[in-house]
Design an enzyme around this catalytic site. Structure first.
Site, PDB file in Angstrom:
ATOM      1  N   ALA A  84       0.837  -1.137  -0.159  1.00 10.25           N
ATOM      2  CA  ALA A  84       0.090   0.020   0.001  1.00 10.25           C
ATOM      3  C   ALA A  84       0.912   1.137  -0.109  1.00 10.25           C
ATOM      4  CB  ALA A  84      -0.956  -0.103   1.108  1.00 10.25           C
ATOM      5  N   ASP A  85       0.162   2.340  -0.407  1.00  8.35           N
ATOM      6  CA  ASP A  85       1.100   3.638  -0.328  1.00  8.35           C
ATOM      7  C   ASP A  85       0.937   4.076   1.060  1.00  8.35           C
ATOM      8  OD1 ASP A  85       2.130   3.614  -3.149  1.00  8.35           O
ATOM      9  OD2 ASP A  85      -0.042   3.627  -3.657  1.00  8.35           O
ATOM     10  N   LYS A  95      -4.065   3.352  -2.151  1.00 12.27           N
ATOM     11  CA  LYS A  95      -3.222   2.387  -3.059  1.00 12.27           C
ATOM     12  C   LYS A  95      -3.312   2.902  -4.650  1.00 12.27           C
ATOM     13  CE  LYS A  95      -3.713  -2.101  -2.823  1.00 12.27           C
ATOM     14  NZ  LYS A  95      -2.409  -2.049  -3.342  1.00 12.27           N
ATOM     15  N   GLY A  96      -2.348   2.539  -5.385  1.00  9.87           N
ATOM     16  CA  GLY A  96      -2.350   2.769  -6.755  1.00  9.87           C
ATOM     17  C   GLY A  96      -1.212   3.512  -7.211  1.00  9.87           C
ATOM     18  N   GLY A  97       0.029   3.673  -6.290  1.00 13.01           N
ATOM     19  CA  GLY A  97       1.153   4.161  -6.874  1.00 13.01           C
ATOM     20  C   GLY A  97       1.578   3.495  -7.912  1.00 13.01           C
ATOM     21  N   GLU A 104      -6.445  -4.716  -8.421  1.00 15.66           N
ATOM     22  CA  GLU A 104      -5.966  -4.907  -7.004  1.00 15.66           C
ATOM     23  C   GLU A 104      -7.365  -4.718  -6.452  1.00 15.66           C
ATOM     24  OE1 GLU A 104      -3.574  -1.746  -6.031  1.00 15.66           O
ATOM     25  OE2 GLU A 104      -1.652  -2.842  -6.852  1.00 15.66           O
TER      26      GLU A 104
HETATM   27  C1  5RP Z   1       0.271  -0.311  -6.943  1.00 14.55           C
HETATM   28  C2  5RP Z   1       0.182  -0.382  -5.369  1.00 14.55           C
HETATM   29  C3  5RP Z   1       1.110  -0.618  -4.687  1.00 14.55           C
HETATM   30  O1  5RP Z   1       0.929  -1.531  -3.621  1.00 14.55           O
HETATM   31  C4  5RP Z   1       1.632   0.578  -3.785  1.00 14.55           C
HETATM   32  O2  5RP Z   1       2.091   1.568  -4.858  1.00 14.55           O
HETATM   33  C5  5RP Z   1       2.769   0.230  -3.240  1.00 14.55           C
HETATM   34  O3  5RP Z   1       3.997  -0.027  -3.758  1.00 14.55           O
HETATM   35  P1  5RP Z   1       5.446  -0.228  -3.124  1.00 14.55           P
HETATM   36  O4  5RP Z   1       5.343  -1.657  -2.606  1.00 14.55           O
HETATM   37  O5  5RP Z   1       6.365  -0.291  -4.414  1.00 14.55           O
HETATM   38  O6  5RP Z   1       5.863   0.860  -2.183  1.00 14.55           O
HETATM   39  O7  5RP Z   1      -0.885   0.118  -5.068  1.00 14.55           O
HETATM   40  O8  5RP Z   1      -0.729  -0.027  -7.731  1.00 14.55           O
END
Ligand code: 5RP
Length: 219
Positions: A84-85, A95-97, A104
């Site tokens: 998650a972000d 989420k969604g970075g 998801e």
């Molecule tokens: C992707 C996501 C990822 O879970 C979120 O961006 C976290 O990424 P990371 O594990 O690289 O920090 O939601 O769409």
């Protein structure tokens, strides 16, 4: 001993393997999920395969020799493991970075248990410091951007096309005090496919990597 953020992500990915028993595993997207996929490869003899929330994760799973199933051929799934972000003590996530938010959310909806794997930088009191991703049909992007501005955010078009052929507006400047209401409000906007708030269906288990080890948090 001080760990790097990547080391913490690796540790939490390893901890999630304890929840892998059998059947088909739901697998998320991003760097933490990638570490999980690499760990999953070590126990692939225990499972039938996986459902992936992105083409990138599906490719990585296949490279490890793990069979990737179409979600439509899967009736039940015990766990979905993803990063998650941001996440709060209420297990609401942003989420969604990585741009995979819609798939998801769909895979998470099918799974009985959502296991969120994060390093401690993601654990926040209020969601919104990380820009909120909103997946939008291309023809609706200007309209939806205007609607998001009315909510107090500053939407920015990401230079990215999702696996579903859509665009992403990253909304800066939101302080999301009621994530369940905000998730529903944004999803009501015509042209929005989904948004990166995972509050109506929060995580069930949070594995949080800290400098003192991996903590297990449940609500
Ligand atoms: C992707 C996501 C990822 O879970 C979120 O961006 C976290 O990424 P990371 O594990 O690289 O920090 O939601 O769409």
């Amino acid at each position: 001993m001080a760990f790097t953020q990547d080391e913490l992500k690796q540790q939490v990915a390893k901890a999630a393997i304890e929840y892998v028993k059998s059947g088909i595993i739901g697998v998320g997207t991003g760097s933490t999920a990638n570490y999980f996929i690499d760990e999953l490869a070590k126990v692939k003899h225990k499972i039938d395969g996986a459902v992936a929330s992105s083409e990138a994760s599906a490719d990585r799973l296949r490279k490890h020799g793990i069979e990737v199933f179409d979600l439509n051929s899967v009736n039940s799934m015990d766990i979905y493991v993803d990063g998650a972000d941001e996440i709060t003590e209420h297990m609401h996530m942003l989420k969604g970075g990585g741009g995979a938010l819609t798939r998801e959310k769909i895979v998470a909806a099918v799974a009985k248990t959502f296991i969120c794997i994060c390093d401690e930088t993601k654990y926040v009191p209020v969601l919104g410091k990380f820009p909120l991703p909103v997946e939008v049909l291309p023809m609706a992007k200007s309209y939806v951007a205007r609607e998001l501005t009315k909510l107090g955010g500053q939407p920015q078009l990401r230079n990215f096309t999702t696996d579903n052929g859509n665009v992403i507006l990253d909304v800066h400047g939101l302080v999301i005090k009621d994530p369940i209401a905000m998730e529903a409000t944004i999803n009501q906007m015509v042209g929005v496919v989904t948004n990166g708030l995972f509050a109506a269906r929060p995580a069930n288990i949070l594995l949080l990597a800290t400098k003192d080890g991996v903590k297990t948090i449940t609500k």
